[in-house]
Design a protein around this motif. Sequence first.
Motif, PDB file in Angstrom:
ATOM      1  N   THR A 133       0.848  -1.195   0.000  1.00  0.00           N
ATOM      2  CA  THR A 133       0.000   0.000   0.000  1.00  0.00           C
ATOM      3  C   THR A 133       0.880   1.239   0.000  1.00  0.00           C
ATOM      4  O   THR A 133       0.671   2.176  -0.794  1.00  0.00           O
ATOM      5  CB  THR A 133      -0.934   0.002   1.222  1.00  0.00           C
ATOM      6  N   GLN A 134       1.878   1.279   0.867  1.00  0.00           N
ATOM      7  CA  GLN A 134       2.805   2.410   0.899  1.00  0.00           C
ATOM      8  C   GLN A 134       3.509   2.586  -0.443  1.00  0.00           C
ATOM      9  O   GLN A 134       3.620   3.706  -0.957  1.00  0.00           O
ATOM     10  CB  GLN A 134       3.858   2.188   1.995  1.00  0.00           C
ATOM     11  N   GLU A 163      -4.440  12.312   2.348  1.00  0.00           N
ATOM     12  CA  GLU A 163      -5.189  11.322   3.135  1.00  0.00           C
ATOM     13  C   GLU A 163      -4.531   9.944   3.036  1.00  0.00           C
ATOM     14  O   GLU A 163      -4.351   9.244   4.046  1.00  0.00           O
ATOM     15  CB  GLU A 163      -6.643  11.246   2.666  1.00  0.00           C
ATOM     16  N   THR A 164      -4.157   9.535   1.831  1.00  0.00           N
ATOM     17  CA  THR A 164      -3.516   8.232   1.684  1.00  0.00           C
ATOM     18  C   THR A 164      -2.078   8.270   2.197  1.00  0.00           C
ATOM     19  O   THR A 164      -1.561   7.248   2.678  1.00  0.00           O
ATOM     20  CB  THR A 164      -3.545   7.759   0.219  1.00  0.00           C
ATOM     21  N   GLU A 209      -2.401   7.659   5.796  1.00  0.00           N
ATOM     22  CA  GLU A 209      -2.654   6.225   5.987  1.00  0.00           C
ATOM     23  C   GLU A 209      -1.343   5.441   5.925  1.00  0.00           C
ATOM     24  O   GLU A 209      -1.113   4.520   6.725  1.00  0.00           O
ATOM     25  CB  GLU A 209      -3.603   5.714   4.902  1.00  0.00           C
ATOM     26  N   CYS A 210      -0.469   5.812   4.989  1.00  0.00           N
ATOM     27  CA  CYS A 210       0.809   5.100   4.842  1.00  0.00           C
ATOM     28  C   CYS A 210       1.693   5.289   6.075  1.00  0.00           C
ATOM     29  O   CYS A 210       2.413   4.365   6.473  1.00  0.00           O
ATOM     30  CB  CYS A 210       1.536   5.576   3.585  1.00  0.00           C
ATOM     31  N   SER A 240       0.531   5.678   9.084  1.00  0.00           N
ATOM     32  CA  SER A 240      -0.108   4.820  10.086  1.00  0.00           C
ATOM     33  C   SER A 240       0.325   3.371   9.896  1.00  0.00           C
ATOM     34  O   SER A 240       0.601   2.655  10.867  1.00  0.00           O
ATOM     35  CB  SER A 240      -1.632   4.943   9.987  1.00  0.00           C
ATOM     36  N   HIS A 241       0.406   2.931   8.651  1.00  0.00           N
ATOM     37  CA  HIS A 241       0.913   1.586   8.372  1.00  0.00           C
ATOM     38  C   HIS A 241       2.353   1.450   8.861  1.00  0.00           C
ATOM     39  O   HIS A 241       2.763   0.379   9.331  1.00  0.00           O
ATOM     40  CB  HIS A 241       0.858   1.291   6.877  1.00  0.00           C
ATOM     41  N   LYS A 255      -0.070  14.732   9.432  1.00  0.00           N
ATOM     42  CA  LYS A 255      -1.491  15.049   9.579  1.00  0.00           C
ATOM     43  C   LYS A 255      -1.816  16.465   9.121  1.00  0.00           C
ATOM     44  O   LYS A 255      -2.875  16.715   8.519  1.00  0.00           O
ATOM     45  CB  LYS A 255      -1.930  14.858  11.042  1.00  0.00           C
TER      46      LYS A 255
END
Length: 598
Positions: free
Chosen positions: A351-352, A402-403, A406-407, A409-410, A434
């Motif tokens: 995903t990253q 936003e993505t 998310e990356c 956070s992963h 953020k």
Amino acid sequence: MPEYKAPVRDTKFVMQELLNCEQHYQTLGYEDASIDMVDAIIAEAAKFNEQVLAPINQIGDQQGCSWYEGEVSTPDGFKEAYQQYVAGGWPTLSQPVEFGGQGLPSSLNTAIGEFSSAANHSFAMYPGLSHGCMATLEGHGSEQQKQMFLPKLVEGSWTGTMCLTEAHCGTDLGMLRSKAELNDDGTYRINGSKIFISAGEHDLSDNIIHVVIARIPGSPAGTRGISLFIVPKFNVNDDGSISDKNGVSCGSIEHKMGINGSSTCVINFDNATGHLIGEVNRGLHCMFTFMNAARLGVANEGVAAAEAAFQGSLAYAKDRLQMRSMSGPKNPEGPADPIIVHPDVRRMLLTQKSISEGGRALIGYLSQQVDIVQASTDDVAIAKAEANLALLTPIAKAFLTETGLECTSHGVQILGGHGFIKEWGMEQLMRDTKISCLYEGTTGIQALDLLGRKILGSKGELLKGFAAEIASFCYANGQDPALSNYCLTLGGYVEELGKYTEIIAAKAMKNPDEVGAASVDYLMYAGYVTLAYFWARMAKVANEKLAQDSADGAFYQAKMKTAKFYFDRILPRAKGHAACMENGAGSMMAHAVEDFAF
């Protein structure tokens, strides 16, 4: 703390192989921007960011900035790094030759700008704001204003800011209270207070040039009565030399969630001397030159965050031993297997990787559209580029941040408990990123701009242009066995996006809240589809290179595999957003305000 390495190979792939920057630059008259020149600049930028900016990233987070009697000191090493940045000529790269710049394409500056954001987001904020300031002056300033301010801004000995937000109003700029009253000499007295001003006060440059919105007495209420002003920290003589201290002061700095090495200031204007930019009451129009440049820069921050998270996560996942692979030991001589063998870790890593590399391609494409607008003499090409920028800038800004978040956070998740510990740098990266979801208009604001103003406001014409580009690609490559499934899938999603556009437009005729209710899902759907288009294009290039028996086969194989992962595991997320759009505003707006009581 993970060691940052600039993604030089992938940057060259996007610029040179995917987007053919050599032909692009030649067409626009950038004769100095040869492949050799581009390679040399990318290599030097990588070295500067890896060796100078990355090592002081964690120091910036730990120390933060300090305020004393209106003056701000940056963390240890920032001032010296900025001096090296200026000495290396980095601020001048894509600025006009007539003001001391190198006159190279904006897209080249954008590409290496990703390196700075990934290596040290806080530091990158200081010169980053100057670019928008310079673009506003170049686009709307008088010749005298350009001569007074641009040479030092281009050189980097002065920096710039954007002063919009006030304590009682954020995005709703029409509520501003700052006043600008005309002086006898044609300048203005600026009074008011601005908050959240990035790089508003610091010790890196000799002067700070604030671009400030204010209302002239008697002007219309709301956004129609906004004017724009240049307000320097130190007044400037006609010849560009520094004069006396202006009525500008830093009241305090904010204590933030992240990017602690970047000073975020309350700036007070007390009878400060300001210079009108452009026409009275046309400030919002002028300001959007700054805003649009900044939005693309913030989108690039999302890509940088995804890349930095991927690098740190990958290094850890290769070394960390935990459990055995469900399909049998992969490290039989050791006590456990490295966590990179586990499917869920692969899910997060890929995903990253797919977001960072897909996002890099989108940013590269958009930055070339900026080149066309700035340098082309072809009116048709300019109009097409402007349409693409209007449509895709809000998508890039919101979707990639936003993505990107998310990356990060992963990244914390992959490192597990170590991800939550400061020494490893992952939690800092998540905190630092953020803000990118908020800068230059939140995700919700970008979504309303996209769906309400750009899509519905143009009666779908903006969408049709880019959809036609995707359709043309799919038609041309639909018979290629390596691409046919991608083209078929992509065509279906684009058709579906058109369908949902019509559905929302019809619902909005009866209930305007339907636009706001659908907007973020619409933007995210469009974002996933847009990145799918660029992944299909990258797969095409990689497949062609593999057919030529390239010596860099492993790189191109990885591209093909990541493209398949994106289409298999990331693009289907759009279906969830489609379902939310279809379900409409009903359940969202059914509650009375009192229902939210606790």
